[in-house]
Design a protein around this motif. Structure first.
Motif, PDB file in Angstrom:
ATOM      1  N   ALA A   1       0.699  -1.525  -0.291  1.00  0.00           N
ATOM      2  CA  ALA A   1      -0.109  -0.150  -0.048  1.00  0.00           C
ATOM      3  C   ALA A   1       0.652   0.992  -0.256  1.00  0.00           C
ATOM      4  O   ALA A   1       0.537   2.065  -0.962  1.00  0.00           O
ATOM      5  CB  ALA A   1      -1.023  -0.022   1.154  1.00  0.00           C
ATOM      6  N   ALA A   2       2.002   1.620   0.580  1.00  0.00           N
ATOM      7  CA  ALA A   2       2.659   1.979   1.045  1.00  0.00           C
ATOM      8  C   ALA A   2       3.533   2.717  -0.154  1.00  0.00           C
ATOM      9  O   ALA A   2       3.585   4.152  -0.835  1.00  0.00           O
ATOM     10  CB  ALA A   2       4.057   2.408   1.734  1.00  0.00           C
TER      11      ALA A   2
ATOM     12  N   THR B   1      -9.248   1.192  -3.009  1.00  0.00           N
ATOM     13  CA  THR B   1      -8.493   1.019  -2.704  1.00  0.00           C
ATOM     14  C   THR B   1      -7.329   0.044  -1.693  1.00  0.00           C
ATOM     15  O   THR B   1      -7.637   0.836  -0.570  1.00  0.00           O
ATOM     16  CB  THR B   1      -6.927   1.560  -3.504  1.00  0.00           C
ATOM     17  N   THR B   2      -6.880  -0.807  -1.542  1.00  0.00           N
ATOM     18  CA  THR B   2      -6.934  -1.817  -0.386  1.00  0.00           C
ATOM     19  C   THR B   2      -6.972  -3.060  -0.780  1.00  0.00           C
ATOM     20  O   THR B   2      -6.501  -3.270  -1.619  1.00  0.00           O
ATOM     21  CB  THR B   2      -8.584  -2.219   0.843  1.00  0.00           C
ATOM     22  N   VAL B   3      -5.844  -3.505   0.877  1.00  0.00           N
ATOM     23  CA  VAL B   3      -4.940  -4.609   0.552  1.00  0.00           C
ATOM     24  C   VAL B   3      -6.098  -5.373   0.967  1.00  0.00           C
ATOM     25  O   VAL B   3      -7.099  -6.226   1.930  1.00  0.00           O
ATOM     26  CB  VAL B   3      -3.975  -4.566   2.122  1.00  0.00           C
TER      27      VAL B   3
ATOM     28  N   ASP C   1      -1.349 -15.310   1.369  1.00  0.00           N
ATOM     29  CA  ASP C   1      -1.260 -13.913   1.049  1.00  0.00           C
ATOM     30  C   ASP C   1      -1.529 -13.009   1.512  1.00  0.00           C
ATOM     31  O   ASP C   1      -3.069 -12.868   1.718  1.00  0.00           O
ATOM     32  CB  ASP C   1      -0.943 -14.447  -0.362  1.00  0.00           C
ATOM     33  N   VAL C   2      -1.581 -12.044   0.491  1.00  0.00           N
ATOM     34  CA  VAL C   2      -2.148 -10.489   0.551  1.00  0.00           C
ATOM     35  C   VAL C   2      -1.750 -10.355  -1.536  1.00  0.00           C
ATOM     36  O   VAL C   2      -1.058 -10.279  -1.377  1.00  0.00           O
ATOM     37  CB  VAL C   2      -2.134  -9.329   1.515  1.00  0.00           C
ATOM     38  N   GLU C   3      -2.763  -8.633  -1.552  1.00  0.00           N
ATOM     39  CA  GLU C   3      -2.641  -8.643  -2.032  1.00  0.00           C
ATOM     40  C   GLU C   3      -3.429  -7.121  -3.006  1.00  0.00           C
ATOM     41  O   GLU C   3      -4.404  -7.021  -2.130  1.00  0.00           O
ATOM     42  CB  GLU C   3      -2.999  -9.455  -3.915  1.00  0.00           C
ATOM     43  N   LEU C   4      -2.390  -6.131  -3.269  1.00  0.00           N
ATOM     44  CA  LEU C   4      -3.248  -5.075  -4.044  1.00  0.00           C
ATOM     45  C   LEU C   4      -4.271  -5.074  -4.853  1.00  0.00           C
ATOM     46  O   LEU C   4      -4.164  -4.737  -5.877  1.00  0.00           O
ATOM     47  CB  LEU C   4      -2.166  -3.567  -3.796  1.00  0.00           C
ATOM     48  N   VAL C   5      -5.205  -4.293  -4.002  1.00  0.00           N
ATOM     49  CA  VAL C   5      -5.762  -4.142  -5.421  1.00  0.00           C
ATOM     50  C   VAL C   5      -6.179  -2.392  -5.189  1.00  0.00           C
ATOM     51  O   VAL C   5      -7.120  -2.058  -4.544  1.00  0.00           O
ATOM     52  CB  VAL C   5      -7.792  -4.704  -4.828  1.00  0.00           C
ATOM     53  N   VAL C   6      -6.120  -2.141  -6.356  1.00  0.00           N
ATOM     54  CA  VAL C   6      -6.205  -0.942  -7.022  1.00  0.00           C
ATOM     55  C   VAL C   6      -7.484  -0.081  -7.722  1.00  0.00           C
ATOM     56  O   VAL C   6      -7.988  -0.989  -8.674  1.00  0.00           O
ATOM     57  CB  VAL C   6      -5.102  -0.643  -8.012  1.00  0.00           C
ATOM     58  N   ARG C   7      -7.706   0.287  -6.567  1.00  0.00           N
ATOM     59  CA  ARG C   7      -9.333   0.830  -7.548  1.00  0.00           C
ATOM     60  C   ARG C   7      -9.217   2.981  -7.737  1.00  0.00           C
ATOM     61  O   ARG C   7      -8.131   3.448  -6.849  1.00  0.00           O
ATOM     62  CB  ARG C   7     -10.773   0.824  -5.863  1.00  0.00           C
TER      63      ARG C   7
END
Length: 350
Positions: free
Chosen positions: A166-167, A303-305, A336-342
């Motif tokens: 995110a950063a 936008t979130t993780v 696992d995690v992933e960045l979801v860009v909105r």
């Protein structure tokens, strides 16, 4: 039970299996037993007698870090809990919800008195008295997220990796003025501005990991931690978070990006931005954490993780069944995690 056994022409043990071990019978035979039992008015084995005979209550104590109204204001809990219940319910296990209090978990005496075969710690604080009570009772323990407890089974996520993503995303958009909206740390006094040192003393491991991920990534890009205001929210609800978001947006120079440790905190930040006439993302970018359903419905979409909350709940449920069956303690599971860009993040304003 004898009347049902005579009517169906089977043994008492077979009648018992129809209720307690249905996998031991064919589906047609079990249906016939239940049909005859209903006709004869037999409700099934007495649960109290069964508990005394088996020394099992059939209950799993689900320990929360906050009260029920606060806890269930966060959709992440509801999704995780529903998935866990779906795993254990077919095996005859019920959930006993134990709300938390001011010390990051349920009261120890409640845990000591609970009729349960196993305990689940959902995001409890380090050193919560409830954990001591679990240890005193020698209950098997499954931990969801935190804390790390020796001798327990645990499922969690890559909190630090999600915060780094995110950063880094916001840095790549040109942002250099940041604020961090933190979940509760159990600081004294609770709620309000925190120094980096104070925030890193949070009794919640996920807070520390996410904060470290944010600050280390920003520092590597030339943004020192001393330039990043941090605000602790005293609860979990959106309403309680709005004052924190407002305080961050009142700092000078005003942040162009907010890193929020949950979607609920991020949605509160979006609401405050609207109240102040700040366009998102033209004037302010906001990033959350969790990817709960409201993140997709918000305006703009958040936008979130993303963490797989359903998989986390199912994994916790399977761990419960493994421990109840006496299977060996597995290694901790890290999802696992992933960045979801909105649409809530964009290039930094000039």
């Amino acid at each position: 039970m004898d009347d049902v056994a005579d009517a169906v022409g089977v043994s008492r043990a077979t009648i018992s299996n129809a209720y307690n071990r249905p996998d031991q019978l064919s589906a047609p035979l079990r249906r016939e037993i239940l049909r005859v039992a209903k006709r004869l008015g037999y409700p099934g084995p007495n649960p109290t007698a069964r508990s005394l005979a088996t020394r099992r209550s059939g209950a799993i104590a689900f320990m929360l870090d906050a009260g029920l109204s606060a806890a269930f204001s966060d959709p992440a809990l509801s999704i995780t809990l529903d998935a866990l219940a779906a795993e254990v319910d077919p095996e005859g296990h019920a959930l006993l919800l134990m709300p938390g209090g001011d010390d990051g978990g349920p009261r120890a005496e409640r845990v000591l008195a609970a009729q349960a075969d196993l305990a689940v710690a959902y995001s409890l604080a380090d050193g919560a008295p409830a954990l001591r009570a679990v240890r005193e009772r020698a209950l098997p323990l499954v931990v969801i997220d935190q804390p790390v407890v020796p001798g327990s089974a645990r499922v969690g996520i890559d909190d630090r990796g999600g915060a780094v993503a995110a950063a880094r995303h916001l840095l790549e958009l040109g942002h250099r003025r940041f604020g961090i909206l933190s979940a509760q740390c159990l600081s004294t006094p609770r709620g309000g501005p925190l120094t980096t040192r104070e925030a890193m003393r949070s009794r919640f491991r996920d807070n520390r990991e996410r904060l470290a991920g944010y600050l280390e990534t920003l520092a590597a890009a030339g943004v020192p931690a001393t330039d990043v205001p941090i605000w602790e929210t005293s609860g979990l609800s959106r309403e309680q978070a709005m004052s924190g978001a407002a305080a961050l947006l009142a700092t000078q120079p005003r942040p162009t990006a907010l890193l929020c440790m949950s979607d609920e905190l991020a949605l509160a930040a979006l609401a405050v931005a609207r109240e102040r006439g700040l366009s998102v993302p033209a004037h302010l970018s906001v990033a959350g954490f969790d990817d709960t359903p409201p993140a997709r419905w918000s305006e703009p979409a958040l936008t979130t993780v993303r963490q797989d909350l359903v998989d986390k709940g199912r994994t916790a449920g399977r761990l419960c069944l493994d421990l109840l069956a006496g299977r060996a303690l597995p290694k901790p599971t890290v999802l696992d995690v992933e960045l979801v860009v909105r649409a809530s993040t964009g290039r930094a304003s000039k």
